[in-house]
Scaffold this active site. Structure first.
Site, PDB file in Angstrom:
ATOM      1  CE  LYS A 114      -4.189   1.423   2.507  1.00 20.24           C
ATOM      2  NZ  LYS A 114      -4.873   1.261   3.802  1.00 20.24           N
TER       3      LYS A 114
HETATM    4  O1  G3P Z   1      -7.736   2.361   5.753  1.00 18.80           O
HETATM    5  C1  G3P Z   1      -8.083   3.611   5.297  1.00 18.80           C
HETATM    6  C2  G3P Z   1      -9.458   4.125   5.654  1.00 18.80           C
HETATM    7  O2  G3P Z   1     -10.415   3.120   5.566  1.00 18.80           O
HETATM    8  C3  G3P Z   1      -9.526   4.959   6.877  1.00 18.80           C
HETATM    9  O3  G3P Z   1     -10.818   5.207   7.342  1.00 18.80           O
HETATM   10  O4  G3P Z   1     -12.419   6.116   9.007  1.00 18.80           O
HETATM   11  O5  G3P Z   1      -9.949   6.563   9.284  1.00 18.80           O
HETATM   12  O6  G3P Z   1     -11.241   7.698   7.499  1.00 18.80           O
HETATM   13  P1  G3P Z   1     -11.131   6.456   8.338  1.00 18.80           P
END
Ligand code: G3P
Length: 215
Positions: free
Chosen positions: A83
């Site tokens: 990633k």
């Molecule tokens: O893994 C990346 C993403 O899914 C992060 O989510 O909720 O931290 O914006 P969030």
């Protein structure tokens, strides 16, 4: 539609895998920091549980550093996906790794042209962050729809992985928009199975049966 879990917590991953519908896992530096464990060791544990794609994010922000980390992480297991952030260095690393047969997940995607560029560089996955777009008063789903259309227009095979999903409505909209994959926290996986009428209906079925036949 493929379903990934977005966590570095091994118990949640085991719990989701036991449902029988889990296709992969995404992790990121914030999620691993929350666990307070060695990133590469945890990735190895995750790859024992889930045989589908497991995204392992680099910490470096320069091309050489990203490639160095990728060289270590790709050896952890065959199902590791590297990633990388969508930056100039990240794009170069994506192209180099893709040419070398390594699958990449290009993350922190906030506008459709970023998705176009990483598809051209051979990315396996692109991760647009719906919730974080919503957080700044814009429309996260609009981003998903635009990327879907661009990928379909040109036949790009990069998978559209909807990330930063916060609730079931995001999931429904992503499925309708044709996202290839959604990565979600365990809380949302559980919410996807819930409806109050299922609960009251089940309670009534059991009560009626017991009233008639005892037990
Ligand atoms: O893994 C990346 C993403 O899914 C992060 O989510 O909720 O931290 O914006 P969030």
């Amino acid at each position: 539609m493929e379903l990934y879990i977005d966590t570095a917590n091994i118990n949640e991953i085991k719990e989701a895998a036991a449902l029988g519908v889990l296709d992969g896992v995404t992790t990121n530096p914030s999620l691993i920091a929350k666990e307070g464990v060695d990133y590469n060791k945890r990735l190895a544990e995750i790859c024992e549980v889930v045989k589908g794609p497991v995204s392992a994010e680099v910490i470096s922000t320069d091309y050489a550093g990203m490639m160095k980390e990728a060289a270590v992480k790709r050896k952890i297991a065959d199902n590791i996906v590297i990633k990388l952030p969508i930056t100039i260095d990240g794009l170069k690393a994506c192209k180099a790794l893709s040419d070398d047969g390594v699958r990449t997940n290009m993350t922190l995607c906030f506008q459709p042209l970023q998705a176009l560029m990483v598809a051209k560089a051979g990315a396996f996955l692109v991760s647009p962050f719906i919730g974080r777009v919503d957080d700044v008063g814009e429309d996260g789903m609009d981003l998903i729809n635009r990327i879907r259309q661009i990928y379909d227009n040109y036949g790009f095979t990069t998978k559209l992985l909807a990330a930063s999903i916060r609730h079931p409505k995001h999931m429904v909209d992503c499925a309708l928009a044709g996202a290839d994959v959604a990565t979600v926290p365990m809380s949302v996986i559980k919410q996807m199975l819930q409806h109050p009428l299922t609960d009251t209906g089940l309670k009534k079925f059991v009560e009626d049966y017991k009233k008639a036949f005892g037990g």
